[in-house]
Design a protein around this motif. Structure first.
Motif, PDB file in Angstrom:
ATOM      1  N   TYR A 127       0.834  -1.195   0.000  1.00 39.95           N
ATOM      2  CA  TYR A 127       0.000   0.000   0.000  1.00 39.95           C
ATOM      3  C   TYR A 127       0.878   1.257   0.000  1.00 39.95           C
ATOM      4  CZ  TYR A 127      -3.943  -3.022   1.135  1.00 39.95           C
ATOM      5  OH  TYR A 127      -4.916  -3.996   1.101  1.00 39.95           O
ATOM      6  N   ASN A 128       0.457   2.244  -0.786  1.00 38.81           N
ATOM      7  CA  ASN A 128       1.131   3.540  -0.852  1.00 38.81           C
ATOM      8  C   ASN A 128       2.595   3.421  -1.271  1.00 38.81           C
ATOM      9  OD1 ASN A 128      -1.246   4.835   0.153  1.00 38.81           O
ATOM     10  ND2 ASN A 128      -0.645   4.258   2.238  1.00 38.81           N
ATOM     11  N   GLN A 129       2.886   2.443  -2.120  1.00 38.69           N
ATOM     12  CA  GLN A 129       4.235   2.283  -2.658  1.00 38.69           C
ATOM     13  C   GLN A 129       4.163   2.088  -4.176  1.00 38.69           C
ATOM     14  OE1 GLN A 129       5.494  -0.992   0.146  1.00 38.69           O
ATOM     15  NE2 GLN A 129       7.267   0.331   0.447  1.00 38.69           N
ATOM     16  N   PRO A 130       3.674   3.079  -4.907  1.00 41.96           N
ATOM     17  CA  PRO A 130       3.493   2.919  -6.360  1.00 41.96           C
ATOM     18  C   PRO A 130       4.798   2.717  -7.110  1.00 41.96           C
ATOM     19  CG  PRO A 130       3.211   5.220  -5.705  1.00 41.96           C
ATOM     20  CD  PRO A 130       3.274   4.417  -4.439  1.00 41.96           C
ATOM     21  N   ASN A 131       5.926   3.205  -6.572  1.00 43.55           N
ATOM     22  CA  ASN A 131       7.194   3.083  -7.274  1.00 43.55           C
ATOM     23  C   ASN A 131       7.700   1.648  -7.334  1.00 43.55           C
ATOM     24  OD1 ASN A 131       7.318   5.861  -7.706  1.00 43.55           O
ATOM     25  ND2 ASN A 131       8.386   6.224  -5.773  1.00 43.55           N
ATOM     26  N   LEU A 132       7.165   0.783  -6.485  1.00 46.20           N
ATOM     27  CA  LEU A 132       7.599  -0.611  -6.488  1.00 46.20           C
ATOM     28  C   LEU A 132       6.957  -1.414  -7.611  1.00 46.20           C
ATOM     29  CD1 LEU A 132       7.588  -1.378  -2.654  1.00 46.20           C
ATOM     30  CD2 LEU A 132       9.566  -1.039  -4.128  1.00 46.20           C
ATOM     31  N   SER A 133       6.011  -0.819  -8.328  1.00 43.24           N
ATOM     32  CA  SER A 133       5.316  -1.544  -9.396  1.00 43.24           C
ATOM     33  C   SER A 133       6.256  -1.929 -10.530  1.00 43.24           C
ATOM     34  CB  SER A 133       4.163  -0.707  -9.942  1.00 43.24           C
ATOM     35  OG  SER A 133       4.654   0.511 -10.500  1.00 43.24           O
ATOM     36  N   ASP A 134       7.342  -1.152 -10.729  1.00 42.78           N
ATOM     37  CA  ASP A 134       8.303  -1.474 -11.785  1.00 42.78           C
ATOM     38  C   ASP A 134       9.647  -1.912 -11.200  1.00 42.78           C
ATOM     39  OD1 ASP A 134       9.025   0.909 -10.715  1.00 42.78           O
ATOM     40  OD2 ASP A 134       9.394   1.924 -12.616  1.00 42.78           O
ATOM     41  N   LEU A 135       9.586  -2.535 -10.025  1.00 40.81           N
ATOM     42  CA  LEU A 135      10.808  -2.978  -9.359  1.00 40.81           C
ATOM     43  C   LEU A 135      11.519  -4.078 -10.130  1.00 40.81           C
ATOM     44  CD1 LEU A 135      12.724  -3.221  -6.889  1.00 40.81           C
ATOM     45  CD2 LEU A 135      11.036  -4.783  -5.888  1.00 40.81           C
ATOM     46  N   PHE A 136      10.739  -4.967 -10.756  1.00 41.37           N
ATOM     47  CA  PHE A 136      11.320  -6.165 -11.355  1.00 41.37           C
ATOM     48  C   PHE A 136      11.803  -5.855 -12.773  1.00 41.37           C
ATOM     49  CE2 PHE A 136       8.162  -7.525  -8.238  1.00 41.37           C
ATOM     50  CZ  PHE A 136       8.995  -8.233  -7.380  1.00 41.37           C
ATOM     51  N   SER A 137      12.933  -5.182 -12.820  1.00 46.20           N
ATOM     52  CA  SER A 137      13.531  -4.771 -14.082  1.00 46.20           C
ATOM     53  C   SER A 137      14.874  -5.452 -14.262  1.00 46.20           C
ATOM     54  CB  SER A 137      13.701  -3.252 -14.121  1.00 46.20           C
ATOM     55  OG  SER A 137      14.581  -2.838 -13.075  1.00 46.20           O
ATOM     56  N   GLU A 138      15.464  -5.246 -15.422  1.00 49.52           N
ATOM     57  CA  GLU A 138      16.750  -5.854 -15.734  1.00 49.52           C
ATOM     58  C   GLU A 138      17.852  -5.343 -14.815  1.00 49.52           C
ATOM     59  OE1 GLU A 138      19.608  -8.132 -17.848  1.00 49.52           O
ATOM     60  OE2 GLU A 138      17.430  -8.227 -17.734  1.00 49.52           O
ATOM     61  N   SER A 139      17.808  -4.066 -14.463  1.00 50.76           N
ATOM     62  CA  SER A 139      18.858  -3.495 -13.628  1.00 50.76           C
ATOM     63  C   SER A 139      18.777  -3.979 -12.184  1.00 50.76           C
ATOM     64  CB  SER A 139      18.781  -1.962 -13.675  1.00 50.76           C
ATOM     65  OG  SER A 139      17.505  -1.517 -13.227  1.00 50.76           O
ATOM     66  N   SER A 140      17.554  -4.193 -11.672  1.00 50.58           N
ATOM     67  CA  SER A 140      17.384  -4.624 -10.285  1.00 50.58           C
ATOM     68  C   SER A 140      17.657  -6.105 -10.096  1.00 50.58           C
ATOM     69  CB  SER A 140      15.970  -4.302  -9.809  1.00 50.58           C
ATOM     70  OG  SER A 140      15.703  -2.919  -9.879  1.00 50.58           O
ATOM     71  N   PHE A 141      17.244  -6.922 -11.057  1.00 49.47           N
ATOM     72  CA  PHE A 141      17.392  -8.377 -10.949  1.00 49.47           C
ATOM     73  C   PHE A 141      18.024  -8.911 -12.238  1.00 49.47           C
ATOM     74  CE2 PHE A 141      13.933  -7.252  -8.120  1.00 49.47           C
ATOM     75  CZ  PHE A 141      14.186  -8.002  -6.987  1.00 49.47           C
ATOM     76  N   PRO A 142      19.303  -8.678 -12.450  1.00 50.73           N
ATOM     77  CA  PRO A 142      19.931  -9.081 -13.716  1.00 50.73           C
ATOM     78  C   PRO A 142      20.019 -10.586 -13.930  1.00 50.73           C
ATOM     79  CG  PRO A 142      21.584  -8.328 -12.155  1.00 50.73           C
ATOM     80  CD  PRO A 142      20.252  -8.009 -11.546  1.00 50.73           C
ATOM     81  N   LEU A 143      19.998 -11.385 -12.834  1.00 52.17           N
ATOM     82  CA  LEU A 143      20.149 -12.842 -12.959  1.00 52.17           C
ATOM     83  C   LEU A 143      18.885 -13.605 -12.587  1.00 52.17           C
ATOM     84  CD1 LEU A 143      23.730 -13.289 -11.410  1.00 52.17           C
ATOM     85  CD2 LEU A 143      23.098 -12.964 -13.809  1.00 52.17           C
ATOM     86  N   LEU A 144      17.787 -12.906 -12.327  1.00 49.01           N
ATOM     87  CA  LEU A 144      16.572 -13.569 -11.857  1.00 49.01           C
ATOM     88  C   LEU A 144      15.976 -14.463 -12.935  1.00 49.01           C
ATOM     89  CD1 LEU A 144      14.832 -13.572  -9.270  1.00 49.01           C
ATOM     90  CD2 LEU A 144      13.294 -11.957 -10.421  1.00 49.01           C
ATOM     91  N   LYS A 145      15.722 -15.732 -12.554  1.00 47.54           N
ATOM     92  CA  LYS A 145      15.128 -16.699 -13.477  1.00 47.54           C
ATOM     93  C   LYS A 145      13.733 -17.138 -13.063  1.00 47.54           C
ATOM     94  CE  LYS A 145      19.504 -18.663 -15.103  1.00 47.54           C
ATOM     95  NZ  LYS A 145      20.293 -19.933 -15.277  1.00 47.54           N
ATOM     96  N   LYS A 146      13.425 -17.059 -11.761  1.00 51.45           N
ATOM     97  CA  LYS A 146      12.131 -17.534 -11.282  1.00 51.45           C
ATOM     98  C   LYS A 146      11.567 -16.531 -10.289  1.00 51.45           C
ATOM     99  CE  LYS A 146       9.828 -21.661  -9.446  1.00 51.45           C
ATOM    100  NZ  LYS A 146      10.008 -23.063  -8.994  1.00 51.45           N
ATOM    101  N   LEU A 147      10.314 -16.093 -10.527  1.00 45.96           N
ATOM    102  CA  LEU A 147       9.663 -15.103  -9.678  1.00 45.96           C
ATOM    103  C   LEU A 147       8.267 -15.576  -9.312  1.00 45.96           C
ATOM    104  CD1 LEU A 147       9.438 -12.274  -8.365  1.00 45.96           C
ATOM    105  CD2 LEU A 147       8.675 -11.411 -10.598  1.00 45.96           C
TER     106      LEU A 147
END
Length: 512
Positions: free
Chosen positions: A205-225
């Motif tokens: 709640y009240n954290q709209p900036n986290l909606s685009d958290l899962f980007s290439e720069s934040s999680f460069p090696l993420l394979k499973k979410l």
């Protein structure tokens, strides 16, 4: 001749020697092999084995896989409860005993030994949680799997443990509790080594900036979410280039979803989207998508779904609250199904099929579809929906119908005799569709109908497919529940069906 007692002593001595020789053989194995063997045992047993020798004590102090979920709190003796400083208004004694054991394990741990896995389920305080996680991070933990609840009666939530964000060793992170995420500026600076992330019961709640958290720069090696029950999540953008597996569950307040992942192969979205929202939207761009599971999701107002040439199977369950939602919702369904145009296997739930049946619109052909499974109540209004899907499946090999026998649905019984040559309105409709169904009828090989009750629309469809299915090899009709008094009537109908003409001389009809 020895006495019975001497024989017992000899046998005991032999067994003791064999046991010692067995222990020696195991003890001589390398540490890594022994750690792997111990991982197959409950952690309590591993701890008990530490008293056998100095070697086993060292193995315990360096054991890399700390899975405390195998602990059985109810094994704790009631005699020990009074020594635990138990306050019924704060902690449950069994939770306290488990956490004391976990804390003790960390206290005796070799400071130079790394932790591969740390798993536990407990009720504890904020400070104790952070202390345990910090200890694990200092030991270069690779996988954290934690489910916690607060140990005090409060409406507050856990703050996300910030020490996790900057960990360079962590590869797998699974957290389940009422977590509150820190600001996006802090979250974006970490997780550079993370491969798997699972968050459940997250407060957004009240954290709209986290909606685009899962980007290439934040999680460069993420394979499973995996995101489950993210409260307050209205808009989500997932743009991790290396992501291969995505799962969203019970995000009921979601209004906008944007997926843009070049390597995404599996996607599962269940019980998501605000059904009352008037501005919901979905955009999916996953060119290598192979498996899609989309169940019990409200229809969005707009959908843009780029087809994947690699799509092997799709399961679709969409629903609308009522038919008054307008043509926008209907076109959104059409846009979603267009994204499945290259699917090899497709399953449609009953509510999705009802939307198709109640709104006669064009569906882009499923050019590669070989297997189609439909869940339906098979009402009279479903006939046009079936014809629409058949037209859109020109190369279909297998058709499976699972009829849900709802007693509220009135279904006309088949009451015709062999000498009755007159055509019903439904038979005339199917005959009129032959020109548009030629390719479908030339490729269909197997038909299987579950919940078959010998009603008119079921028998009419079976008769039509037998009569015109030039490649049809087998039709399997699995009976639904019925009263004993209908047995004679059903036997009569089945004998009639065995006499139906078939376009393929090798076609077989089987009743189960």
């Amino acid at each position: 001749m020895g006495t019975r007692s001497s024989k017992r002593k000899n046998i005991a001595q032999i067994l003791d020697n064999e046991a010692k020789s067995a222990i020696d053989r195991i003890t001589d194995l390398p540490d890594a092999v022994l750690h792997h063997i111990l991982f197959l045992l409950p952690i309590k047993c591993v701890a008990q084995m530490s008293i056998l020798s100095k070697r086993w004590k060292f193995l315990w102090s360096t054991f890399p896989d700390l899975d405390f979920t195998t602990l059985n709190p109810f094994e704790i003796s009631s005699k020990n409860l009074k020594f635990m400083n138990y306050d019924k208004h704060r902690n449950h004694p069994l939770d306290t005993a488990q956490m004391d054991f976990i804390t003790q394990v960390f206290s005796i741990r070799d400071k130079h030994s790394d932790i591969r896995i740390l798993c536990f389920r407990a009720r504890l305080s904020f400070s104790r949680l952070n202390s345990l996680i910090r200890s694990a991070i200092r030991h270069n933990v690779k996988e954290l799997d934690i489910e916690v609840t607060t140990s005090v009666t409060t409406d507050d939530y856990f703050n996300f443990p910030r020490c996790v964000i900057g960990s360079e060793s962590l590869r797998v992170l699974k957290l389940k509790s009422g977590f509150r995420l820190p600001p996006s500026s802090i979250m974006r600076d970490g997780f550079q080594s993370l491969h798997t992330l699972s968050l459940s019961l997250v407060i957004l709640y009240n954290q709209p900036n986290l909606s685009d958290l899962f980007s290439e720069s934040s999680f460069p090696l993420l394979k499973k979410l995996h995101l489950d029950m993210c409260f307050g999540l209205k808009y989500l953008h997932v743009g991790c280039r290396g992501l291969e597996d995505l799962s969203l569950e019970k995000c009921f307040q979601l209004q906008g979803l944007d997926i843009s992942c070049a390597k995404l192969a599996k996607m599962r979205v269940t019980s998501c989207f605000d059904a009352y929202s008037k501005k919901s939207w979905v955009r999916i761009n996953a060119p290598k998508l192979e498996h899609l599971f989309w169940q019990f999701n409200a229809v969005s107002d707009t959908t843009i779904f780029e087809p994947s040439n690699f799509l092997r199977e799709a399961y679709v369950g969409l629903f609308m609250l009522n038919r008054a939602n307008g043509m926008g919702k209907v076109q959104s369904v059409n846009g979603f199904l267009s994204g499945l145009s290259h699917a090899g296997s497709l399953i449609l739930e009953s509510q999705t099929f009802e939307i198709l049946s109640n709104n006669n619109f064009y569906i882009q052909p499923f050019c590669n579809l070989k297997s189609l499974e439909l869940h339906t109540g098979f009402k009279k209004s479903n006939v046009q929906g079936l014809a629409c899907l058949f037209r859109s499946s020109p190369t279909l090999h297998t058709l499976i119908l699972k009829i849900t026998n709802d007693r509220k649905i009135e279904r006309k019984q088949w009451n015709r005799d062999l000498w009755d040559m007159s055509s019903t309105e439904e038979e005339q409709y199917w005959e009129s569709q032959i020109p548009t169904l030629m390719s479908f009828l030339q490729h269909l090989r197997l038909v299987k109908i579950h919940g078959f009750l010998d009603c008119e629309n079921e028998v009419t469809l079976a008769k039509f497919l037998l009569k015109h299915g030039k490649a049809l090899e087998e039709m399997i009709l699995c009976a639904g529940d019925c009263n004993d008094r209908d047995t004679l009537r059903r036997q009569k109908i089945r004998s009639q069906m065995m006499g139906f003409s078939s376009a393929c001389s090798n076609a077989k009809v089987a009743f189960k």
